[in-house]
Design an enzyme around this catalytic site. Structure first.
Site, PDB file in Angstrom:
ATOM      1  N   LEU A 364       0.438  -1.363  -0.212  1.00  0.00           N
ATOM      2  CA  LEU A 364      -0.381  -0.122  -0.095  1.00  0.00           C
ATOM      3  C   LEU A 364       0.407   1.163   0.274  1.00  0.00           C
ATOM      4  O   LEU A 364       0.196   2.179  -0.604  1.00  0.00           O
ATOM      5  CB  LEU A 364      -1.315   0.298   1.231  1.00  0.00           C
ATOM      6  CG  LEU A 364      -1.898  -0.657   1.532  1.00  0.00           C
ATOM      7  CD1 LEU A 364      -2.769  -0.816   2.852  1.00  0.00           C
ATOM      8  CD2 LEU A 364      -2.656  -0.761  -0.363  1.00  0.00           C
ATOM      9  N   GLY A 365       1.622   1.127   0.546  1.00  0.00           N
ATOM     10  CA  GLY A 365       2.889   2.592   0.694  1.00  0.00           C
ATOM     11  C   GLY A 365       3.962   1.972   1.749  1.00  0.00           C
ATOM     12  O   GLY A 365       4.097   1.149   3.161  1.00  0.00           O
ATOM     13  N   GLY A 367       5.762   3.751   4.771  1.00  0.00           N
ATOM     14  CA  GLY A 367       5.217   5.261   5.700  1.00  0.00           C
ATOM     15  C   GLY A 367       6.578   5.595   6.460  1.00  0.00           C
ATOM     16  O   GLY A 367       7.566   4.914   6.255  1.00  0.00           O
ATOM     17  N   GLY A 368       6.519   6.321   7.229  1.00  0.00           N
ATOM     18  CA  GLY A 368       8.015   6.966   8.103  1.00  0.00           C
ATOM     19  C   GLY A 368       8.275   5.968   8.844  1.00  0.00           C
ATOM     20  O   GLY A 368      10.070   5.496   8.864  1.00  0.00           O
ATOM     21  N   PHE A 369       6.922   5.095   9.340  1.00  0.00           N
ATOM     22  CA  PHE A 369       8.089   3.982  10.005  1.00  0.00           C
ATOM     23  C   PHE A 369       7.656   2.661   9.410  1.00  0.00           C
ATOM     24  O   PHE A 369       8.644   1.509   9.834  1.00  0.00           O
ATOM     25  CB  PHE A 369       6.780   3.656  11.479  1.00  0.00           C
ATOM     26  CG  PHE A 369       7.279   5.408  12.154  1.00  0.00           C
ATOM     27  CD1 PHE A 369       8.099   5.666  12.651  1.00  0.00           C
ATOM     28  CD2 PHE A 369       6.053   6.467  12.497  1.00  0.00           C
ATOM     29  CE1 PHE A 369       9.129   6.702  13.340  1.00  0.00           C
ATOM     30  CE2 PHE A 369       6.523   7.229  12.557  1.00  0.00           C
ATOM     31  CZ  PHE A 369       7.154   7.713  13.167  1.00  0.00           C
ATOM     32  N   GLY A 370       7.985   2.424   8.428  1.00  0.00           N
ATOM     33  CA  GLY A 370       8.037   0.858   7.448  1.00  0.00           C
ATOM     34  C   GLY A 370       6.643   0.299   6.836  1.00  0.00           C
ATOM     35  O   GLY A 370       5.961   1.371   6.316  1.00  0.00           O
ATOM     36  N   ASP A 482       2.067  12.569  16.166  1.00  0.00           N
ATOM     37  CA  ASP A 482       2.517  12.496  14.770  1.00  0.00           C
ATOM     38  C   ASP A 482       1.282  13.139  14.296  1.00  0.00           C
ATOM     39  O   ASP A 482       1.221  12.276  13.478  1.00  0.00           O
ATOM     40  CB  ASP A 482       3.220  11.531  14.222  1.00  0.00           C
ATOM     41  CG  ASP A 482       4.025  12.116  13.511  1.00  0.00           C
ATOM     42  OD1 ASP A 482       4.541  13.043  12.574  1.00  0.00           O
ATOM     43  OD2 ASP A 482       4.690  10.754  12.614  1.00  0.00           O
TER      44      ASP A 482
END
Ligand SMILES: *[C@@H]1O[C@H](CO)[C@@H](O)[C@H](O)[C@H]1NC(C)=O
Ligand SMILES: *[C@@H]1O[C@H](CO)[C@@H](O)[C@H](O)[C@H]1NC(C)=O
Ligand SMILES: *[C@@H]1O[C@H](CO)[C@@H](O)[C@H](O)[C@H]1NC(C)=O
Ligand SMILES: *[C@@H]1O[C@H](CO)[C@@H](O)[C@H](O)[C@H]1NC(C)=O
Ligand SMILES: *[C@@H]1O[C@H](CO)[C@@H](O)[C@H](O)[C@H]1NC(C)=O
Ligand SMILES: *[C@@H]1O[C@H](CO)[C@@H](O)[C@H](O)[C@H]1NC(C)=O
Ligand SMILES: *[C@@H]1O[C@H](CO)[C@@H](O)[C@H](O)[C@H]1NC(C)=O
Length: 734
Positions: A364-365, A367-370, A482
């Protein structure tokens, strides 16, 4: 005339006399030779003319195989060359025999080559007497191929049988293991292999030699047995001897066959050559379905055995490899403290299956964390799985506890968290799948549907209500840490759902390798965050920036814009000062909006992003303002702390310090916008290195090299350059 006639008479009688002498001499010679030398060969035993068969011996047709015994018990059989031979000073014989065992029955007993003055063996006995002897003495010389160990007969105990010389009784006067001499060593021979065996018996008047060999082997250079024998001593006053074979079975049985036989009285030279190709086939009994372990197996060629073993080993190795890889692939980390969270735990295998092995199609994409993957549980429920890597276990325990406790948080504008899974260096968070993706896609991605003002307001109100719930509604204060458009998810009805809460906290605990000192996202981080830490106030600040982001359709910092527009907060404030707030709004929203609503939200955004924490409203107040249950307090663009873009401040009193004197270092955590860095702001003179740990180094005011975690280096010249130019220089170098 008379004389002539006498002469002629005398000459004719002379010729007759000579002829007579000639005939007599030649007859004498012939008879002499037939008495002195005998030689014969049985290529097979089809013709039984010269054969004397006794007891159970018979010739099998059409093969011509001589069968001394079959596999019935207590059988014996003998076969002799009918014509006796003169007791001579020497003889040689060469024959091929085969002892074929019956599957499932102990094989025995054996056969002999017999030399005897008579063919009458009515006294002979079967079993260990081999059909040649009885318990008392009887005249015979026998060369035995014996398979049974009878110690009273001087037999030796050898697997595969022994060979011996018997004179007048079954007690061997010479015995040796069945073997043959080849290339300097004795090779043992199994008499019961069922394969044809060659036997040579050579007698030169004083010594009897016995040699054995498999069919394909030449006569060995050394005999297996060599023993002094004087036939005249054994058979005194006897001039004629018979030669032949005997064999016997008992409790132990086997087929005793003679395949080929050559005999000669004038040494080895009188023997016929053996032509293996013309030998009759030895019938081998078909093994019974239940093979007795002692039954001799037909030997497989070694290469087949090798191949089978090799394949088995390879197959085993592959299976073991697959097993261990599978175990490793699906291995999880679980500790005792996690027991209480078991109900919220997913097995890695189930997540692996749900996401089709974390396939690219389900991606899906990032993100900043995974990375986030879509998945489908067996019950049909759609989930989103976020894989977060971490390199330490320290924060994980607390984080898992928090994650699980967040599971109790229920609000229609939160992304429901279903559970988690923990592996080595990896944490997987399972939440509900949001079909419409994240809000920032609908704000910035031209390919996606751009949201109308009405929809945006619904989202803003929803998120405000969710934050209010987090700050006050739950048992304890829960901070999001965040808040930004990319962390807001949209459900089917385009309701905003707050996701990813706690992630920043997790990383603050040192959980992640990807982001280090950074907590939160640049542009959304309240200035006091670094010095005071996170609070509800810092969440409110981020929410204020978020409201402006949604309304203006732009990111908090956009370095490519002209200076006055670069910082969203500053720009909105400038517009307000010029009384043209609507200039700052997202032009793509079209005309369908209420200007009052939009202005209210923008002003509220500025109020929330006040750099003075005490001047920010609480989330409860924000909700009340948004729902117009309460008018906004009185403030203007000139109010202290409003419209100032200062990423980090030591405290509110040092407001005068302009943002120009801040340097920053960034971790190049992947994000949609290259400018939405996660980084830490520090006053100039203090460098922050983002290399997994935070070092604050006192530095003089000179240009310094800052290291991005991606390895990109950028030189920042203090302090004249302001933040924008720093950003620009970094972006241009990337
Ligand atoms: C062996 O031969 C005897 C006759 O000589 C016969 O009665 C017996 O059935 C045979 N046994 C087998 C196993 O062929
Ligand atoms: C047996 O031997 C003779 C020669 O001695 C040969 O002509 C005959 O073909 C052989 N029979 C079989 C079945 O081999
Ligand atoms: C063994 O055979 C001999 C004949 O060679 C005979 O005189 C003797 O009685 C036999 N002994 C037994 C125990 O049958
Ligand atoms: C081979 O066997 C014979 C008799 O069985 C024995 O005398 C000889 O020493 C053996 N040779 C070797 C090399 O074992
Ligand atoms: C018997 O074997 C010995 C060697 O072991 C050999 O010297 C002798 O010539 C052989 N005799 C016969 C008749 O083959
Ligand atoms: C064999 O025995 C006979 C009679 O006992 C004797 O005359 C002869 O010399 C012997 N032969 C050998 C080679 O010892
Ligand atoms: C052999 O024959 C001779 C007479 O020709 C006789 O004196 C002798 O006893 C016989 N030997 C045996 C063992 O029968």
């Amino acid at each position: 005339m008379h004389i002539r006639s006498r002469l002629s008479v005398s000459s004719s009688s002379m010729a007759r006399y000579l002829l007579q002498i000639l005939i007599i001499t030649s007859l004498h010679l012939i008879s002499l030779s037939s008495q002195q030398e005998t030689s014969f060969v049985y290529q097979n035993f089809t013709s039984q003319e010269n054969l004397y068969l006794d007891a159970s011996a018979k010739v099998l047709l059409p093969s011509g195989l001589l069968q001394l015994t079959n596999t019935s018990d207590y059988q014996m059989g003998r076969a002799f060359h009918k014509k006796p031979i003169q007791l001579i000073s020497s003889f040689s014989t060469h024959f091929v025999c085969a002892l074929v065992a019956k599957p499932g029955v102990e094989p025995g007993h054996g056969l002999t080559f017999l030399v005897s003055p008579s063919t009458d063996f009515s006294y002979a006995e079967s079993t260990r007497y081999l059909g040649a002897f009885n318990a008392s003495r009887s005249p015979a010389l026998a060369v035995e191929l014996d398979t049974i160990w009878n110690p009273e007969f001087n037999d030796i105990k050898v697997v595969g049988g022994h060979v011996g010389i018997d004179v007048n009784d079954p007690i061997s006067i010479a015995v040796a293991p069945a073997s043959y001499y080849s290339k300097g060593r004795n090779v043992s021979l199994n008499l019961l292999s069922g394969n044809p065996i060659q036997v040579w018996v050579d007698y030169d008047g004083s010594v009897l030699n016995v040699s054995l060999a498999p069919l394909e082997v030449e006569k060995p250079s050394r005999p297996v047995l060599s023993h002094p024998i004087n036939l005249s001593d054994i058979f005194p006053n006897i001039s004629k001897l018979f030669v032949g074979f005997s064999a016997a079975t008992g409790n132990s049985v086997c087929d005793h066959y003679i395949l080929w036989w050559s005999f000669g009285t004038s040494g080895g030279g009188s023997l016929h050559r053996l032509d293996i190709s013309k030998l009759p086939q030895v019938p081998h009994p078909k093994p019974l379905p239940t093979v007795h372990p002692k039954a001799p197996h037909k030997k497989l060629p070694p290469w087949i055995i090798f191949l089978v073993v090799f394949l088995a080993v390879v197959a085993l190795a592959v299976l073991a490899g697959v097993y261990f890889q599978r175990r490793k692939k699906f291995s999880e980390v679980s500790e005792t403290w996690e027991k209480e969270f078991d109900a919220h735990r997913f097995s890695y295998k189930s997540l692996y299956k749900a996401t089709k092995g974390f396939s690219k199609d389900e991606f899906l994409g990032k993100g900043g964390f995974g990375e986030v993957y879509r998945g489908k549980l067996p019950q049909g429920r759609e989930i989103a799985v976020k894989r977060v890597s971490h390199n330490g276990d320290e924060g994980v325990k607390q984080f898992v506890a928090e994650v699980v406790s967040m599971r109790c948080l229920k609000h229609r504008n939160l992304v429901p968290l279903f559970g988690y899974c923990r592996r080595k260096r990896e944490l997987l968070l399972v939440s509900e799948y949001m079909p419409n993706g994240s809000l920032d896609e609908h704000l910035f991605d031209e390919a996606k549907r751009i949201l109308s003002w009405k929809e945006r307001l619904v989202v803003v109100k929803g998120i405000a209500s969710a934050l209010w719930y987090l700050h006050t509604g739950a048992d304890q204060v829960v901070l999001h840490r965040d808040i930004k458009a990319s962390n807001i998810m949209l459900d089917e009805e385009f309701n905003g759902r707050l996701g990813d809460f706690g992630m920043a906290r997790f990383h603050e605990h040192g959980g992640s390798a990807a982001t280090t000192a950074a907590v939160g996202t640049v542009g959304y981080m309240a200035p006091e965050l670094i010095t005071m830490g996170a609070s509800t106030g810092t969440d409110v600040y981020a929410f204020g920036v978020f409201m402006l982001e949604v309304t203006c359709g732009r990111r908090p910092v956009e370095p490519q814009l002209e200076v006055e527009k670069r910082h969203m907060i500053k720009w909105v404030c400038e517009c307000w000062k010029k009384d043209s707030l609507l200039n700052a709004i997202d032009p793509r929203m079209g005309d369908e909006f209420s200007p009052e609503e939009v202005e209210m939200v923008m002003k509220l955004g500025l109020l929330c992003s006040n750099i003075v924490p005490e001047s920010r409203p609480t989330m409860e107040q924000v909700v009340l303002y948004l729902n117009e249950n309460m008018p906004l307090p009185d403030f203007s663009p000139y109010t202290l702390g409003i419209g100032t873009f200062a990423p980090v401040l030591v405290d509110a009193a040092s407001l005068v310090v302009s943002s120009a004197s801040w340097s920053w270092s960034a971790s190049s955590s992947a994000n949609h916008s290259p400018y939405a860095y996660q980084g830490t702001y520090q006053p100039w003179g203090q460098t922050v290195e983002t290399k997994n740990s935070l070092h604050i180094v006192s530095e003089s005011e000179k240009p310094k090299t800052q290291t991005l975690s991606s390895g990109v280096k950028t030189t920042v010249t203090p302090p004249a350059e302001d933040l924008e130019s720093n950003l620009t220089s970094i972006s241009s170098q990337r």
